[in-house]
Motif scaffolding. Structure first.
Motif, PDB file in Angstrom:
ATOM      1  N   LEU A  99     -72.849   6.695  22.271  1.00  0.00           N
ATOM      2  CA  LEU A  99     -72.509   7.884  21.493  1.00  0.00           C
ATOM      3  C   LEU A  99     -71.209   7.677  20.713  1.00  0.00           C
ATOM      4  N   GLU A 100     -70.248   6.974  21.294  1.00  0.00           N
ATOM      5  CA  GLU A 100     -69.010   6.648  20.576  1.00  0.00           C
ATOM      6  C   GLU A 100     -69.320   5.779  19.351  1.00  0.00           C
ATOM      7  N   LEU A 101     -70.173   4.782  19.538  1.00  0.00           N
ATOM      8  CA  LEU A 101     -70.565   3.911  18.422  1.00  0.00           C
ATOM      9  C   LEU A 101     -71.352   4.686  17.369  1.00  0.00           C
ATOM     10  N   THR A 102     -72.172   5.620  17.832  1.00  0.00           N
ATOM     11  CA  THR A 102     -72.953   6.441  16.916  1.00  0.00           C
ATOM     12  C   THR A 102     -72.036   7.236  16.008  1.00  0.00           C
ATOM     13  N   ARG A 103     -71.043   7.877  16.589  1.00  0.00           N
ATOM     14  CA  ARG A 103     -70.103   8.690  15.808  1.00  0.00           C
ATOM     15  C   ARG A 103     -69.389   7.845  14.755  1.00  0.00           C
ATOM     16  N   LYS A 104     -68.977   6.637  15.140  1.00  0.00           N
ATOM     17  CA  LYS A 104     -68.260   5.753  14.216  1.00  0.00           C
ATOM     18  C   LYS A 104     -69.149   5.245  13.085  1.00  0.00           C
ATOM     19  N   ASN A 105     -70.450   5.171  13.326  1.00  0.00           N
ATOM     20  CA  ASN A 105     -71.354   4.557  12.360  1.00  0.00           C
ATOM     21  C   ASN A 105     -72.273   5.523  11.627  1.00  0.00           C
ATOM     22  N   CYS A 106     -72.184   6.803  11.916  1.00  0.00           N
ATOM     23  CA  CYS A 106     -73.004   7.785  11.201  1.00  0.00           C
ATOM     24  C   CYS A 106     -72.289   8.190   9.916  1.00  0.00           C
ATOM     25  N   SER A 107     -72.859   7.837   8.789  1.00  0.00           N
ATOM     26  CA  SER A 107     -72.203   8.112   7.502  1.00  0.00           C
ATOM     27  C   SER A 107     -72.010   9.608   7.255  1.00  0.00           C
ATOM     28  N   MET A 108     -72.916  10.435   7.734  1.00  0.00           N
ATOM     29  CA  MET A 108     -72.789  11.874   7.513  1.00  0.00           C
ATOM     30  C   MET A 108     -71.633  12.462   8.329  1.00  0.00           C
ATOM     31  N   VAL A 109     -71.493  12.046   9.576  1.00  0.00           N
ATOM     32  CA  VAL A 109     -70.369  12.512  10.399  1.00  0.00           C
ATOM     33  C   VAL A 109     -69.064  12.036   9.773  1.00  0.00           C
ATOM     34  N   GLN A 110     -69.008  10.786   9.390  1.00  0.00           N
ATOM     35  CA  GLN A 110     -67.787  10.249   8.786  1.00  0.00           C
ATOM     36  C   GLN A 110     -67.439  10.959   7.476  1.00  0.00           C
ATOM     37  N   SER A 111     -68.437  11.424   6.752  1.00  0.00           N
ATOM     38  CA  SER A 111     -68.205  12.106   5.478  1.00  0.00           C
ATOM     39  C   SER A 111     -67.543  13.467   5.636  1.00  0.00           C
ATOM     40  N   VAL A 112     -67.769  14.144   6.759  1.00  0.00           N
ATOM     41  CA  VAL A 112     -67.225  15.495   6.954  1.00  0.00           C
ATOM     42  C   VAL A 112     -66.095  15.529   7.980  1.00  0.00           C
ATOM     43  N   LEU A 113     -65.679  14.380   8.460  1.00  0.00           N
ATOM     44  CA  LEU A 113     -64.737  14.279   9.566  1.00  0.00           C
ATOM     45  C   LEU A 113     -63.480  15.127   9.399  1.00  0.00           C
ATOM     46  N   ASP A 114     -62.921  15.192   8.223  1.00  0.00           N
ATOM     47  CA  ASP A 114     -61.678  15.929   8.018  1.00  0.00           C
ATOM     48  C   ASP A 114     -61.871  17.405   7.689  1.00  0.00           C
ATOM     49  N   SER A 115     -63.122  17.857   7.576  1.00  0.00           N
ATOM     50  CA  SER A 115     -63.337  19.252   7.193  1.00  0.00           C
ATOM     51  C   SER A 115     -64.218  20.047   8.153  1.00  0.00           C
ATOM     52  N   ILE A 116     -65.070  19.385   8.899  1.00  0.00           N
ATOM     53  CA  ILE A 116     -65.959  20.062   9.849  1.00  0.00           C
ATOM     54  C   ILE A 116     -65.811  19.379  11.202  1.00  0.00           C
ATOM     55  N   GLU A 117     -65.610  20.182  12.235  1.00  0.00           N
ATOM     56  CA  GLU A 117     -65.543  19.624  13.587  1.00  0.00           C
ATOM     57  C   GLU A 117     -66.966  19.320  14.052  1.00  0.00           C
ATOM     58  N   VAL A 118     -67.218  18.070  14.384  1.00  0.00           N
ATOM     59  CA  VAL A 118     -68.526  17.657  14.873  1.00  0.00           C
ATOM     60  C   VAL A 118     -68.343  17.194  16.318  1.00  0.00           C
ATOM     61  N   THR A 119     -69.088  17.802  17.229  1.00  0.00           N
ATOM     62  CA  THR A 119     -69.047  17.397  18.624  1.00  0.00           C
ATOM     63  C   THR A 119     -70.447  16.969  19.044  1.00  0.00           C
ATOM     64  N   GLU A 120     -70.486  16.064  20.019  1.00  0.00           N
ATOM     65  CA  GLU A 120     -71.756  15.552  20.507  1.00  0.00           C
ATOM     66  C   GLU A 120     -71.774  15.583  22.029  1.00  0.00           C
ATOM     67  N   THR A 121     -72.921  15.947  22.572  1.00  0.00           N
ATOM     68  CA  THR A 121     -73.173  15.852  24.003  1.00  0.00           C
ATOM     69  C   THR A 121     -74.576  15.299  24.195  1.00  0.00           C
ATOM     70  N   PHE A 122     -74.883  14.916  25.434  1.00  0.00           N
ATOM     71  CA  PHE A 122     -76.229  14.444  25.710  1.00  0.00           C
ATOM     72  C   PHE A 122     -76.617  14.796  27.129  1.00  0.00           C
ATOM     73  N   GLU A 123     -77.902  14.792  27.353  1.00  0.00           N
ATOM     74  CA  GLU A 123     -78.449  14.893  28.705  1.00  0.00           C
ATOM     75  C   GLU A 123     -79.604  13.920  28.787  1.00  0.00           C
ATOM     76  N   ILE A 124     -79.839  13.439  29.984  1.00  0.00           N
ATOM     77  CA  ILE A 124     -80.931  12.511  30.220  1.00  0.00           C
ATOM     78  C   ILE A 124     -81.949  13.214  31.100  1.00  0.00           C
ATOM     79  N   ILE A 125     -83.195  13.214  30.642  1.00  0.00           N
ATOM     80  CA  ILE A 125     -84.261  13.819  31.443  1.00  0.00           C
ATOM     81  C   ILE A 125     -85.306  12.788  31.772  1.00  0.00           C
TER      82      ILE A 125
END
Length: 126
Positions: free
Chosen positions: A100-126
């Motif tokens: 998930l850390e690598l995903t955040r660093k490599n998602c172009s859309m998250v990186q594009s809004v990083l300074d203007s929109i707070e993006v948080t991520e969580t996960f669960e495994i089922i």
């Protein structure tokens, strides 16, 4: 991309099909929905790729996204929370955190809004 005006919004013809955008969801996708979808699905695609590269076995990834908007500031999108539901029978939770850390660093859309929109991520495994 080229958008042309229609009575209740705008439309664009893309290789996959038409994209109708409107402030009224009876006539097309609302802009904040497209923004949210871009962030959620970009993150999901990158997460899938990272999990595959890390050789972490999974069967499926579902995504839920919640949006917080500020009515006082033109209904501005302030926060997007992305929750991944990973179907897997034998996966290391610590390695998914790293993915998930690598995903955040490599998602172009998250990186594009990083300074203007707070993006948080969580996960669960089922």
């Amino acid at each position: 991309m080229k958008f042309t005006m229609k009575e209740q919004g705008f439309t664009s013809e893309l290789p996959y099909g038409s994209l109708d955008v409107s402030g009224n969801e009876e006539y097309g996708f609302r802009p904040y929905q497209l923004l949210t979808a871009s962030i959620a699905v970009c993150s999901g695609g990158v997460l899938r790729s990272v999990l595959n590269k890390m050789r972490l076995p999974f069967e499926d990834i579902a995504i839920e996204a919640e949006v917080e908007r500020n009515e006082a500031l033109a209904n501005r999108v302030e926060k997007i929370h992305v929750h991944f539901i990973i179907t897997a029978s034998d996966i290391d939770e610590k390695k998914v955190h790293k993915a998930l850390e690598l995903t955040r660093k490599n998602c172009s859309m998250v990186q594009s809004v990083l300074d203007s929109i707070e993006v948080t991520e969580t996960f669960e495994i089922i």
